[in-house]
Write a protein that holds these residues in place. Structure first.
Motif, PDB file in Angstrom:
ATOM      1  N   GLU A 139      -2.466  11.032   9.705  1.00 29.89           N
ATOM      2  CA  GLU A 139      -1.904   9.917   8.926  1.00 29.89           C
ATOM      3  C   GLU A 139      -0.421   9.737   9.228  1.00 29.89           C
ATOM      4  OE1 GLU A 139      -5.632  11.170   7.518  1.00 29.89           O
ATOM      5  OE2 GLU A 139      -3.796  12.370   7.669  1.00 29.89           O
ATOM      6  N   GLU A 140       0.292  10.837   9.435  1.00 31.74           N
ATOM      7  CA  GLU A 140       1.713  10.740   9.778  1.00 31.74           C
ATOM      8  C   GLU A 140       1.903  10.178  11.180  1.00 31.74           C
ATOM      9  OE1 GLU A 140       3.635  14.359   7.115  1.00 31.74           O
ATOM     10  OE2 GLU A 140       2.595  14.832   9.003  1.00 31.74           O
ATOM     11  N   ARG A 143       1.397   6.490  10.758  1.00 29.86           N
ATOM     12  CA  ARG A 143       2.589   5.871  10.161  1.00 29.86           C
ATOM     13  C   ARG A 143       3.682   5.677  11.199  1.00 29.86           C
ATOM     14  NH1 ARG A 143       6.721   9.350   6.940  1.00 29.86           N
ATOM     15  NH2 ARG A 143       8.269   8.500   8.368  1.00 29.86           N
ATOM     16  N   GLU A 147       5.330   2.073  12.357  1.00 30.91           N
ATOM     17  CA  GLU A 147       6.769   1.814  12.281  1.00 30.91           C
ATOM     18  C   GLU A 147       7.331   1.447  13.641  1.00 30.91           C
ATOM     19  OE1 GLU A 147       7.549   4.892   8.529  1.00 30.91           O
ATOM     20  OE2 GLU A 147       8.195   5.438  10.569  1.00 30.91           O
ATOM     21  N   ALA A 256       4.994  -3.603   6.366  1.00 30.09           N
ATOM     22  CA  ALA A 256       4.351  -2.790   5.335  1.00 30.09           C
ATOM     23  C   ALA A 256       3.693  -3.664   4.281  1.00 30.09           C
ATOM     24  CB  ALA A 256       5.385  -1.868   4.683  1.00 30.09           C
ATOM     25  N   ARG A 262       2.336   1.693   2.815  1.00 26.55           N
ATOM     26  CA  ARG A 262       3.690   2.198   2.617  1.00 26.55           C
ATOM     27  C   ARG A 262       4.187   2.797   3.934  1.00 26.55           C
ATOM     28  NH1 ARG A 262       1.059   4.639  -1.552  1.00 26.55           N
ATOM     29  NH2 ARG A 262       1.438   6.724  -0.687  1.00 26.55           N
ATOM     30  N   LEU A 263       5.341   2.372   4.366  1.00 24.18           N
ATOM     31  CA  LEU A 263       6.016   2.957   5.516  1.00 24.18           C
ATOM     32  C   LEU A 263       7.261   3.681   5.030  1.00 24.18           C
ATOM     33  CD1 LEU A 263       5.687   0.047   8.116  1.00 24.18           C
ATOM     34  CD2 LEU A 263       4.215   2.063   7.859  1.00 24.18           C
ATOM     35  N   ALA A 289      -1.113   4.718   1.304  1.00 24.00           N
ATOM     36  CA  ALA A 289      -0.603   5.441   2.462  1.00 24.00           C
ATOM     37  C   ALA A 289      -1.274   4.934   3.736  1.00 24.00           C
ATOM     38  CB  ALA A 289      -0.848   6.937   2.296  1.00 24.00           C
ATOM     39  N   VAL A 290      -0.576   5.035   4.834  1.00 27.28           N
ATOM     40  CA  VAL A 290      -1.115   4.580   6.116  1.00 27.28           C
ATOM     41  C   VAL A 290      -2.275   5.484   6.539  1.00 27.28           C
ATOM     42  CG1 VAL A 290      -0.597   4.165   8.545  1.00 27.28           C
ATOM     43  CG2 VAL A 290       1.134   3.699   6.807  1.00 27.28           C
TER      44      VAL A 290
END
Length: 335
Positions: A139-140, A143, A147, A256, A262-263, A289-290
């Motif tokens: 997930e990170e 994200r 971005e 976003a 959410r970023l 959350a992404v």
């Protein structure tokens, strides 16, 4: 004989350059921007000093000379057939855009995550971001991709099209020179804190119109990725100002909101083995959350923004340069 206006030639060149970027992408070898980067790197070794004045001279020399060269080329080709100006603008546009390359890198990370290859996805992510990736969750990673796609859509596609529309070849190459220098020396570290200050500030100024147009286009395209324009505008208005970048903030916040995610948040920088630099960035947007599946949605949104920017740039070029008349009559005498 009716001769197409400069605006028509420039607009056609921008459209053709966008198409070339989508069809061909960046060459593996011999890219003009890479060549500029090598020259800039060699000059930085000679000119570097812990001085804002020296850094400003470095930036002025490289960006100024590139812009002047672009203006000289455009002025020379303008004396010939309009098709020659169109081809020149197209070549410059293709050289400075990075839409296909950006999408290719994002797609590669997405494919690795879909295949369950998290270590491979972490490694491939280093092609897109400067943060540490070795310990990121799926997930990170997603994200970080979202971005990067948002910010680089503005930097590498929308902003150069804006400057190409209003200033032609010198606008295209001058912007790319400034943006490249920011990537090379515009860092907040001991070596470039002062020397890179001018390059970073120049890039900030030149990206103002492109970032706002990117944010606006992302909001407009929100329904096509399952979002709502009002959510994008709300995130842009509420959250962008807290971002450390005056231009990445509006774009990432609008993305976003458009994606309903959410970023932002905790981001760790620094090469492996070096001291970590942790930034607790503001949260952008108020959605969920992404997730990994959002990479495809972010890529789709970026393509829509790219298309919108191309349409705007062609329209602006046609009207901006063509104000003096849509056509110029040559070879005829009025009686």
């Amino acid at each position: 004989m009716v001769r197409p206006s400069r605006g028509a030639a420039r607009a056609a060149g921008l459209a053709l350059g966008v198409a070339l970027d989508q069809l061909v992408g960046d060459p593996r070898r011999g890219h003009p921007v890479a060549g500029f980067g090598r020259v800039a790197g060699a000059l930085e070794q000679r000119m570097h000093a812990d001085s804002r004045a020296r850094g400003a001279a470095y930036s002025l020399l490289l960006v100024g000379s590139t812009t002047v060269l672009g203006a000289a080329v455009e002025r020379r080709v303008r004396r010939g057939a309009p098709a020659l100006e169109t081809v020149t603008v197209a070549a410059a546009t293709w050289a400075v855009l990075g839409a296909r390359s950006l999408d290719r890198e994002a797609a590669a990370v997405q494919a690795l995550l879909d295949a369950g290859d998290l270590p491979g996805a972490r490694q491939r992510l280093t092609h897109l971001v400067g943060r540490r990736t070795a310990e990121l969750s799926p997930e990170e990673v997603a994200r970080a991709v979202a971005e990067s796609v948002a910010e680089n859509t503005s930097d590498a596609v929308v902003a150069p099209l804006v400057w190409g529309a209003v200033a032609g070849v010198p606008g295209l190459v001058g912007y790319r020179a400034a943006n490249t220098l920011d990537a090379m020396v515009g860092h907040r570290n001991a070596r470039f804190e002062r020397f890179g200050w001018a390059s970073a500030r120049l890039d900030d100024v030149l990206n103002v119109p492109g970032a706002r147009l990117s944010a606006l286009l992302a909001a407009a395209a929100a329904p096509l990725v399952g979002g709502r324009p009002r959510d994008a505008f709300r995130a842009w208005r509420r959250d962008a100002g807290a971002h450390p970048s005056p231009n990445a903030g509006p774009v990432e916040a609008s993305f976003a909101g458009a994606l309903g995610v959410r970023l932002g948040g905790r981001t760790v920088y620094g090469a492996p083995g070096a001291p970590a630099r942790v930034e607790d960035r503001p949260v952008l947007g108020d959605g969920r959350a992404v997730e990994v599946r959002d990479i495809a949605r972010a890529r789709h949104l970026a393509r829509l923004v790219d298309l919108g920017a191309a349409v705007v740039a062609v329209a602006v070029a046609s009207s901006w340069v063509g104000r003096r008349g849509k056509f110029v009559e040559v070879g005829r005498t009025a009686h």
